[in-house]
Scaffold this active site. Structure first.
Site, PDB file in Angstrom:
ATOM      1  N   GLU A   1      38.627  71.765  93.644  1.00  0.00           N
ATOM      2  CA  GLU A   1      37.311  72.169  94.107  1.00  0.00           C
ATOM      3  C   GLU A   1      37.484  72.593  95.566  1.00  0.00           C
ATOM      4  O   GLU A   1      38.032  71.819  96.363  1.00  0.00           O
ATOM      5  CB  GLU A   1      36.331  70.991  94.012  1.00  0.00           C
ATOM      6  CG  GLU A   1      34.934  71.422  94.368  1.00  0.00           C
ATOM      7  CD  GLU A   1      33.918  70.283  94.347  1.00  0.00           C
ATOM      8  OE1 GLU A   1      34.211  69.193  93.826  1.00  0.00           O
ATOM      9  OE2 GLU A   1      32.820  70.513  94.892  1.00  0.00           O
TER      10      GLU A   1
ATOM     11  N   ARG B   1      46.403  58.579  89.351  1.00  0.00           N
ATOM     12  CA  ARG B   1      46.441  59.334  90.601  1.00  0.00           C
ATOM     13  C   ARG B   1      47.380  58.659  91.600  1.00  0.00           C
ATOM     14  O   ARG B   1      47.696  57.482  91.491  1.00  0.00           O
ATOM     15  CB  ARG B   1      45.050  59.473  91.186  1.00  0.00           C
ATOM     16  CG  ARG B   1      44.368  58.164  91.541  1.00  0.00           C
ATOM     17  CD  ARG B   1      43.101  58.381  92.373  1.00  0.00           C
ATOM     18  NE  ARG B   1      42.225  59.391  91.829  1.00  0.00           N
ATOM     19  CZ  ARG B   1      41.783  60.440  92.533  1.00  0.00           C
ATOM     20  NH1 ARG B   1      42.136  60.611  93.792  1.00  0.00           N
ATOM     21  NH2 ARG B   1      40.962  61.308  92.006  1.00  0.00           N
TER      22      ARG B   1
ATOM     23  N   LYS C   1      38.629  63.261  99.569  1.00  0.00           N
ATOM     24  CA  LYS C   1      38.342  64.408 100.432  1.00  0.00           C
ATOM     25  C   LYS C   1      37.117  64.159 101.304  1.00  0.00           C
ATOM     26  O   LYS C   1      37.047  64.636 102.428  1.00  0.00           O
ATOM     27  CB  LYS C   1      38.141  65.667  99.592  1.00  0.00           C
ATOM     28  CG  LYS C   1      39.464  66.260  99.147  1.00  0.00           C
ATOM     29  CD  LYS C   1      39.286  67.636  98.562  1.00  0.00           C
ATOM     30  CE  LYS C   1      38.787  67.532  97.151  1.00  0.00           C
ATOM     31  NZ  LYS C   1      38.783  68.829  96.457  1.00  0.00           N
TER      32      LYS C   1
HETATM   33  P1  ATP Z   1      37.478  63.976  95.442  1.00  0.00           P
HETATM   34  O1  ATP Z   1      38.338  63.395  96.520  1.00  0.00           O
HETATM   35  O2  ATP Z   1      36.224  64.590  95.965  1.00  0.00           O
HETATM   36  O3  ATP Z   1      37.308  63.096  94.249  1.00  0.00           O
HETATM   37  P2  ATP Z   1      39.430  65.416  93.986  1.00  0.00           P
HETATM   38  O4  ATP Z   1      40.551  64.710  94.652  1.00  0.00           O
HETATM   39  O5  ATP Z   1      39.114  65.155  92.577  1.00  0.00           O
HETATM   40  O6  ATP Z   1      38.164  65.256  94.876  1.00  0.00           O
HETATM   41  P3  ATP Z   1      39.807  68.145  93.261  1.00  0.00           P
HETATM   42  O7  ATP Z   1      39.795  69.340  94.111  1.00  0.00           O
HETATM   43  O8  ATP Z   1      38.825  68.078  92.162  1.00  0.00           O
HETATM   44  O9  ATP Z   1      39.656  66.941  94.229  1.00  0.00           O
HETATM   45  O10 ATP Z   1      41.263  67.896  92.698  1.00  0.00           O
HETATM   46  C1  ATP Z   1      42.018  68.888  92.058  1.00  0.00           C
HETATM   47  C2  ATP Z   1      43.004  68.254  91.137  1.00  0.00           C
HETATM   48  O11 ATP Z   1      43.861  67.380  91.850  1.00  0.00           O
HETATM   49  C3  ATP Z   1      42.318  67.441  90.071  1.00  0.00           C
HETATM   50  O12 ATP Z   1      42.866  67.812  88.824  1.00  0.00           O
HETATM   51  C4  ATP Z   1      42.646  66.028  90.408  1.00  0.00           C
HETATM   52  O13 ATP Z   1      42.830  65.273  89.249  1.00  0.00           O
HETATM   53  C5  ATP Z   1      43.947  66.145  91.196  1.00  0.00           C
HETATM   54  N1  ATP Z   1      44.058  65.052  92.157  1.00  0.00           N
HETATM   55  C6  ATP Z   1      43.204  64.790  93.162  1.00  0.00           C
HETATM   56  N2  ATP Z   1      43.587  63.686  93.830  1.00  0.00           N
HETATM   57  C7  ATP Z   1      44.724  63.245  93.255  1.00  0.00           C
HETATM   58  C8  ATP Z   1      45.606  62.150  93.497  1.00  0.00           C
HETATM   59  N3  ATP Z   1      45.397  61.275  94.476  1.00  0.00           N
HETATM   60  N4  ATP Z   1      46.689  62.013  92.699  1.00  0.00           N
HETATM   61  C9  ATP Z   1      46.916  62.899  91.716  1.00  0.00           C
HETATM   62  N5  ATP Z   1      46.128  63.946  91.433  1.00  0.00           N
HETATM   63  C10 ATP Z   1      45.039  64.127  92.188  1.00  0.00           C
HETATM   64 MG    MG Z   2      37.530  66.364  91.469  1.00  0.00          MG
END
Ligand code: ATP
Ligand code: MG
Length: 553
Positions: free
Chosen positions: A35, A260, A270
């Protein structure tokens, strides 16, 4: 990228191998779906390496899809930064750059389809009412009084929502599933909301926007993604993901969840990273203390180290936290091979070599990389006045101190053995310089004949030295899990000593030519990178990481 494609197996790889063997799937199409509401962090790198790595390993492709369904928080700046970070990591999505907003028309048509099939309705309850009537994990929800609206009325209202006739919050479109489902995600989730906000790509074309759950799976399906890989929080959303695809009767990708990345001494949300930036706890998204990819890059962390790290931690389903030392080891491994060596004195102590002729300067040679002779040598000026590290001298040393002390000898790296004859003190009694003598016969002889000189220290000649500022970073947070303290905000865990600015450092002359992003091993000190900060009076170097072991063992 071979380090990823030849990587150790992970459970997702096994699933895909079986699917391909049984004919359940024909090709591997994955996607990375950020996003655009913030910069990428090292957690995203795990997802990126996984998705692009799988596509590469199975000869498929990986799409870059911006999940841009929330116009309020999204910006072009983030899109540009995300693409730059992906390129830096070395991943190429080719022509497969997509935006959920490109599918707004199709998603709208899907919503109309659901209404026509009696599977969606326009709800007139307020957001609070919807929340209250949702029930809990132990009690079922209450059906909306608007749940049985006629199809014609639903279509009419939904079209008028689209046309911008209503204020935000007046109506929402909900999927009609099951208000008594044990899975709360299936209790008539909201799939469209009214938002009178211009979108960074569709400007004010739309007054309604699809919710994440409604946009995500359908976008996967439209693109022909075969494996929709996401983090564990989405496990409970999988029945909803599958419900939409089934009710719409469109191609259904397979969703697979993994744990994650959580990394010690940092936060990964974020929202929190944005807060650190906007409240100026750090110097922007690319502050070298941030876990963002741009921060790591400015810190001097090479992309290869990030990829090796993602490989090393693996992909599983058990939630865990990763020690920072694992990342640091990956960084050292790459930099030890790649960086040229340099001499730098962070906290200078002046030495006058009393038996060296004043005004004379000689050029000594030193290898650029001791283990890689093919990288050649550099010259180091040597003269009567030099600097050494304050720490490398002790006026009253213990026996095991093998560096410089009154009456003792030490070797200057790539130069001579010197002996400390006299300690000079200023009016306050502070040591301000040392008077030493050198032995001209000891150049390049190590060990020098019959002499027991154990210590080797680094130095920089005074007249030709470059004066610089060095930024020494420590962990951004004091506690390994800044979110763990339920009574205090994560900001309470910030480490007030995460940045130390050391000025008046002296570097060997060649470092005046360093470009931003050039990394070096400063001998005995660690790995450092030239910063792009142009406003500072002197060149700035960031410490990436210390050396694995201290020099004087
Ligand atoms: P927020 O922090 O707002 O929850 P988000 O980390 O989900 O946002 P996105 O931009 O939706 O942010 O993430 C893009 C992709 O990265 C998604 O498929 C998410 O699953 C993956 N992702 C985000 N954070 C992690 C993490 N800590 N470890 C592994 N994958 C991640
Ligand atoms: Mg997300």
């Amino acid at each position: 990228m071979s380090d990823i494609s030849t990587s150790s197996a992970n459970f997702i790889r096994h699933i895909i191998t079986e699917d391909l063997a049984s004919g359940k799937s024909k090709q591997v199409v994955t996607r990375f779906p950020p996003e655009p509401n913030g910069y990428l962090h090292i957690g995203h790198a795990k997802s990126i390496c996984l998705n692009f790595g799988l596509a590469e390993a199975f000869g498929g492709r990986c799409h870059l899809r911006f999940d841009d369904t929330n116009p309020i928080k999204e910006e072009q700046e983030y899109i540009d930064a995300i693409k730059a970070d992906l390129r830096w990591l070395g991943f190429d999505w080719g022509e497969h750059e997509y935006y959920a907003s490109d599918y707004f028309e199709k998603l709208y048509a899907f919503a109309i389809m659901l209404i026509n099939r009696g599977k969606a309705y326009v709800d007139g309850q307020t957001a609070d009412e919807i929340r209250e009537n949702r029930g809990t994990l132990t009690t079922p929800g209450q059906e909306s009084p608007w749940r049985e609206r006629s199809t014609a009325e639903n279509i009419d209202l939904f079209e008028r929502m689209r046309n911008g006739e209503f204020a935000a919050g007046r109506y929402v479109l909900r999927a009609k599933i099951d208000m008594a489902s044990p899975n709360l995600n299936l209790r008539d989730p909201v799939i469209y909301r009214i938002l009178h906000a211009p979108h960074h790509r569709t400007s004010s074309t739309w007054a309604i926007y699809p919710m994440y759950d409604f946009a995500h799976g359908q976008s996967d399906s439209i693109e022909g993604v075969t494996y929709s890989i996401c983090t564990l929080e989405f496990e409970d959303h999988r029945p909803l993901y599958e419900w939409f695809l089934r009710e719409l009767n469109i191609f259904a990708p397979r969703q697979i969840e993994f744990a994650r990345l959580n990394l010690d001494y940092t936060v990964m949300s974020k929202r929190k990273l944005l807060q650190l930036v906007t409240e100026k706890h750090v110097d922007g998204w690319d502050d070298p203390r941030m876990p963002t990819l741009s921060g790591l890059r400015r810190r001097g962390v090479p992309a290869a180290a990030v990829k090796n790290f993602c490989e090393r931690i693996g992909v599983g389903r058990a939630a865990n936290r990763i020690e920072l030392s694992i990342l640091e080891d990956c960084v050292r491994e790459v930099l030890n091979e790649s960086t040229p060596r340099a001499m730098a004195v962070l906290r200078p102590l002046k030495i006058v070599i009393t038996n060296y002729p004043a005004g004379q300067v000689e050029e000594l040679t030193a290898p650029n990389h001791p283990q890689q002779p093919e990288r050649g040598v550099r010259t180091l000026p040597f003269g009567r006045e030099i600097f050494i590290e304050q720490d490398d001298f002790m006026a009253d040393p213990p026996k095991k101190f093998f560096r410089l002390a009154p009456g003792r000898e030490v070797r200057l790296r790539y130069a001579y053995i010197i002996k400390c004859d006299e300690v000079m003190r200023d009016a306050n009694g502070e040591i301000c310089a040392l008077h030493c003598t050198y032995d001209p016969a000891t150049l390049g002889k190590d060990p020098a004949d019959g002499r027991k000189v154990k210590g080797v220290i680094h130095w920089v000649e005074q007249e030709h030295a470059v004066t610089a500022e060095v930024r020494v970073y420590d962990r951004l947070f004091r506690s390994a899990d800044p979110d763990a303290d339920k009574d205090n905000d994560f900001l309470a865990a910030l480490n007030p000593e995460s940045l130390e600015i050391v000025t008046g450092c002296r570097l060997e002359p060649a470092l005046a030519m360093a470009d931003a992003g050039d990394t070096f091993q400063f001998e005995r000190l660690g790995y450092f990178v030239a910063d792009h900060n142009v406003s500072a009076a002197a060149p700035v170097f960031n410490r990436t990481v210390t050396l694995r072991d201290t020099w004087d063992k």
